[in-house]
Design an enzyme around this catalytic site. Sequence first.
Site, PDB file in Angstrom:
ATOM      1  N   CYS A 179       0.531  -1.414  -0.187  1.00 38.72           N
ATOM      2  CA  CYS A 179       0.125   0.271  -0.391  1.00 38.72           C
ATOM      3  C   CYS A 179       1.016   1.346   0.196  1.00 38.72           C
ATOM      4  CB  CYS A 179      -1.233  -0.255   1.328  1.00 38.72           C
ATOM      5  SG  CYS A 179      -1.597   1.268   1.526  1.00 38.72           S
ATOM      6  N   CYS A 182       0.732   3.012   3.097  1.00 38.63           N
ATOM      7  CA  CYS A 182       1.862   2.694   4.069  1.00 38.63           C
ATOM      8  C   CYS A 182       3.183   1.999   4.125  1.00 38.63           C
ATOM      9  CB  CYS A 182       1.086   0.708   4.231  1.00 38.63           C
ATOM     10  SG  CYS A 182      -0.474   0.279   4.736  1.00 38.63           S
TER      11      CYS A 182
END
Length: 420
Positions: free
Chosen positions: A263, A266
Amino acid sequence: MGSFSMEDFVGNGALKAITSKLMEDGWDDVPTLKLMNAEDMNSLNMTQEQKDALEIRSYLHDRALMQYADHMEASRKCLPELLNLSMGDLSTHFGMKRGHVVRFMDRTTPRAVDPLSASAYLTPRKRTSGPLRNNSIYKTRPSSINSRGSPSMTRSSVKPSVAYDISIEQPMADFKIKDGHVFKGIVASLPAEPRACGCVQPPPVVDNVAPLSAIENVSVQKLTPEYKVGMERLVKSKTPPMKASELWRDKPAILLCLRRPGCIMCRAEAHQLYSRKPIFDAIGVQLFAVIHEHIEPEVKDFWPRYWGGGVVYDRGMEFFKALGGGKLLKDKFISGFLLNPQAIANYKKAKATGLEHNFKGEGEIKGGLFIVGRGKTGIAYQFIERNFGDWAPLPEVLDICNQLQNQQNQSESVKLSQKD
């Protein structure tokens, strides 16, 4: 943002020849290497070519333009000379894309903050007090730390080694905690944004810090060690499961719970947190990323490019359940992202970093962050990802870690005085 792999950072130029020497002297990770000043360079007898290479690569690393590092270094120009080139010359000589040229030449764009600068230790705004559980480290909140911070450093005070304009340093205002940030004791989360004109309600978040018992006996598997130059990219043989409490048995630990290693939000959070590794080293705090899904290629792509700390696998998702008060905090793509202005803003913020990303793996389980004290002292701080892509504010994290260090120093002083 550039890779945290030392091999990727030094490239095939002038710095490669002194990599082993850098390791011997403790410059064995990218965040620390970027702190090197002129005095440190001279102590290593670095040539002017090597000094120029380090300055160029540090500047490009901060701006996610490392793909041009080898070519720029090979030009034998120093950083000020490169910055004085025209947009046309940068495009012609280095094949730089127009958007990248703008990013390279914009000296007003904040550089990644010097991890040991004063701005990194800004005091967070006052929190509202709240009831804490018995196993929490802090029964009352200390007023604040010194705004400049005063951890005992193993190196001399850091001096800027770069020759480019000081205007690229990040303004202190960028490290202030946003208005509306919700503090409840030592549990933090960003505010709940209205979704679809109030028709969609965000999932609730807990008000109390998780008890230490919720995570200390969790069975985890260590997938990677802390990165050091020259080591294997991944643990070759599977390590046996271990109790999570082993991670913070001897030193406090930050545990960053990730939704997905691929991600972009992230990865951006992990990157900005690990870039402050010299601070956490100085105050004795370890860094771990916790994942709930083990897809080996994803781990290899994540470590050490975006994160050089240890990576552990929480098969039972117990850390993620602890963040949600005993159950997983989840959100759907449509309601949690498409209809959530804050999540979209978080995505745009991460997208601006230029990081690569993918959509492999489960992405609805939300993460967060724990700061756990040494041994049995308890969970000192808990941040909950209410909206996709929420980050724990760095000033808050640094404040808590400094208080952990101060508490440990006081405890050790008392023990020494008792012995005397």
